[in-house]
Design an enzyme around this catalytic site. Structure first.
Site, short mmCIF file in Angstrom:
data_model
loop_
_atom_site.label_atom_id
_atom_site.label_comp_id
_atom_site.label_asym_id
_atom_site.label_seq_id
_atom_site.Cartn_x
_atom_site.Cartn_y
_atom_site.Cartn_z
N ASP A 70 -4.73 11.95 -0.17
CA ASP A 70 -5.28 11.20 -1.28
C ASP A 70 -4.17 10.27 -1.74
O ASP A 70 -3.00 10.65 -1.79
CB ASP A 70 -5.70 12.14 -2.42
CG ASP A 70 -6.62 11.42 -3.40
OD1 ASP A 70 -7.58 10.79 -2.94
OD2 ASP A 70 -6.38 11.49 -4.62
N TYR A 155 -5.33 -2.18 -3.44
CA TYR A 155 -4.49 -2.88 -4.40
C TYR A 155 -3.34 -3.66 -3.73
O TYR A 155 -2.47 -4.18 -4.43
CB TYR A 155 -3.90 -1.88 -5.41
CG TYR A 155 -4.96 -1.20 -6.25
CD1 TYR A 155 -5.54 -1.86 -7.34
CD2 TYR A 155 -5.41 0.08 -5.96
CE1 TYR A 155 -6.53 -1.26 -8.10
CE2 TYR A 155 -6.40 0.70 -6.73
CZ TYR A 155 -6.95 0.02 -7.78
OH TYR A 155 -7.93 0.61 -8.54
N ASP A 156 -3.34 -3.75 -2.41
CA ASP A 156 -2.25 -4.47 -1.72
C ASP A 156 -2.06 -5.91 -2.25
O ASP A 156 -0.92 -6.36 -2.35
CB ASP A 156 -2.50 -4.50 -0.20
CG ASP A 156 -2.21 -3.15 0.45
OD1 ASP A 156 -1.48 -2.35 -0.16
OD2 ASP A 156 -2.70 -2.91 1.56
N LYS A 187 4.12 -3.40 6.44
CA LYS A 187 3.51 -2.39 5.56
C LYS A 187 3.66 -1.00 6.18
O LYS A 187 3.98 -0.03 5.50
CB LYS A 187 2.03 -2.70 5.29
CG LYS A 187 1.40 -1.61 4.41
CD LYS A 187 -0.05 -1.79 4.06
CE LYS A 187 -0.50 -0.63 3.17
NZ LYS A 187 -1.93 -0.59 2.88
N HIS A 192 3.89 3.91 1.11
CA HIS A 192 3.77 5.32 0.73
C HIS A 192 3.21 6.13 1.91
O HIS A 192 3.70 7.21 2.23
CB HIS A 192 2.86 5.43 -0.49
CG HIS A 192 1.56 4.69 -0.37
ND1 HIS A 192 1.47 3.40 0.13
CD2 HIS A 192 0.28 5.05 -0.62
CE1 HIS A 192 0.22 3.01 0.14
NE2 HIS A 192 -0.54 4.01 -0.30
N ARG A 193 2.23 5.57 2.60
CA ARG A 193 1.60 6.25 3.73
C ARG A 193 2.59 6.35 4.90
O ARG A 193 2.65 7.37 5.58
CB ARG A 193 0.34 5.47 4.14
CG ARG A 193 -0.56 6.21 5.10
CD ARG A 193 -1.97 5.65 5.13
NE ARG A 193 -2.63 5.81 3.84
CZ ARG A 193 -2.83 4.80 2.98
NH1 ARG A 193 -2.49 3.57 3.27
NH2 ARG A 193 -3.40 5.04 1.82
P1 ITT Z 1 -10.74 8.66 1.95
O1 ITT Z 1 -10.84 9.46 0.68
O2 ITT Z 1 -11.97 8.74 2.81
O3 ITT Z 1 -9.47 8.94 2.70
P2 ITT Z 1 -10.59 6.42 0.11
O4 ITT Z 1 -10.69 4.95 0.31
O5 ITT Z 1 -11.58 7.11 -0.77
O6 ITT Z 1 -10.63 7.10 1.58
P3 ITT Z 1 -8.41 7.36 -1.58
O7 ITT Z 1 -9.38 8.03 -2.46
O8 ITT Z 1 -7.23 8.15 -1.11
O9 ITT Z 1 -9.12 6.74 -0.29
O10 ITT Z 1 -7.80 6.04 -2.20
C1 ITT Z 1 -8.05 5.60 -3.48
C2 ITT Z 1 -7.80 4.16 -3.63
O11 ITT Z 1 -6.39 3.91 -3.73
C3 ITT Z 1 -8.29 3.25 -2.51
O12 ITT Z 1 -9.66 2.98 -2.64
C4 ITT Z 1 -7.42 2.02 -2.75
O13 ITT Z 1 -7.97 1.22 -3.76
C5 ITT Z 1 -6.11 2.62 -3.26
N1 ITT Z 1 -5.14 2.71 -2.17
C6 ITT Z 1 -4.78 3.80 -1.46
N2 ITT Z 1 -3.89 3.49 -0.51
C7 ITT Z 1 -3.68 2.16 -0.60
C8 ITT Z 1 -2.90 1.23 0.10
O14 ITT Z 1 -2.17 1.57 1.14
N3 ITT Z 1 -2.93 -0.03 -0.29
C9 ITT Z 1 -3.68 -0.43 -1.33
N4 ITT Z 1 -4.47 0.37 -2.04
C10 ITT Z 1 -4.48 1.66 -1.68
#
Ligand code: ITT
Length: 210
Positions: A70, A155-156, A187, A192-193
């Protein structure tokens, strides 16, 4: 044995595949499984949501390794919001654009030094219903005053990582740029990832090399 990534987000999956390339394990995602999962991401922490995504899959696909994460944006001026609410920050009919515009508006007139933020990725690795590893990855930066760039997702286009030289030898650009203005290869070294999944990569290489 496969590595199943418990995500439905194709952009995330692409990044994860890139970071984990060379591990030598077949990587698939939820979209390629016969069983469909209806995951409610209503936990109060990134860790709780990561477990909600991963545990049900690991209880059914017992022989495989399951990784779920998450992630989200934490903005200091907004007392940590959007945080675990990152995905649907602009409401039921959210889009990435609406989410970004909401944050830009909430930070209107706020000075540079108060625009600090970070992305967090909380990853869990599970097998047969048991937690094997929990890893956090974080990238610090600040919220830009406008939307810029077309790469990445979420949010990139409003997040500028702080400039620093990394141990990997990568140096973030001299002039401030949003992550969406950087090539995806950059990136995938600084995000973070990238931090979380590179640690996972080391773990997998140690554990599964013969
Ligand atoms: P899964 O739960 O299926 O993995 P998701 O899109 O629902 O996919 P998250 O709940 O983990 O993923 O992510 C929440 C939000 O955080 C996501 O919709 C983005 O807006 C933001 N986010 C997460 N990682 C990001 C990244 O690398 N760059 C920009 N925004 C990111």
């Amino acid at each position: 044995m496969k590595l199943i990534v418990a995500t439905q987000n194709k952009s995330k999956l692409k990044e994860i595949r890139h970071i984990l390339s060379g591990v030598g394990i077949k990587i698939i995602s939820l979209n390629e499984l016969e069983t469909k999962f209806n995951i409610q991401e209503n936990g109060k922490t990134f860790f709780a949501n990561a477990v909600k995504k991963t545990l049900p899959v690991s209880k059914i696909y017992k022989e495989d390794l399951i990784v779920g994460e998450d992630s989200g944006l934490v903005v200091k001026y907004l007392n940590g919001r959007p945080g675990v609410y990152s995905k649907r920050y602009s409401g039921k009919n959210w889009t990435y654009l609406k989410n970004n515009l909401k944050i830009i508006k909430q930070l209107e007139g706020v000075k540079q030094k108060e625009r600090q933020a970070y992305f967090l990725c909380c990853l869990v690795l599970m097998k047969n219903g048991k937690l094997i590893k929990k890893i956090d990855g974080r990238v610090n930066g600040f919220i830009n005053k406008e939307i810029k760039g077309k790469n990445g997702f979420g949010y990139d286009p409003i997040f500028c990582p702080v400039r620093k030289k990394l141990s990997s030898g990568v140096c973030l650009p001299k002039y401030k740029k949003t992550i969406a203005q950087l090539p995806s290869a950059v990136k995938n070294k600084i995000s973070h990832r990238a931090f979380a999944f590179n640690k996972l990569k080391t773990h997998l290489l140690v554990r599964f090399s013969d």
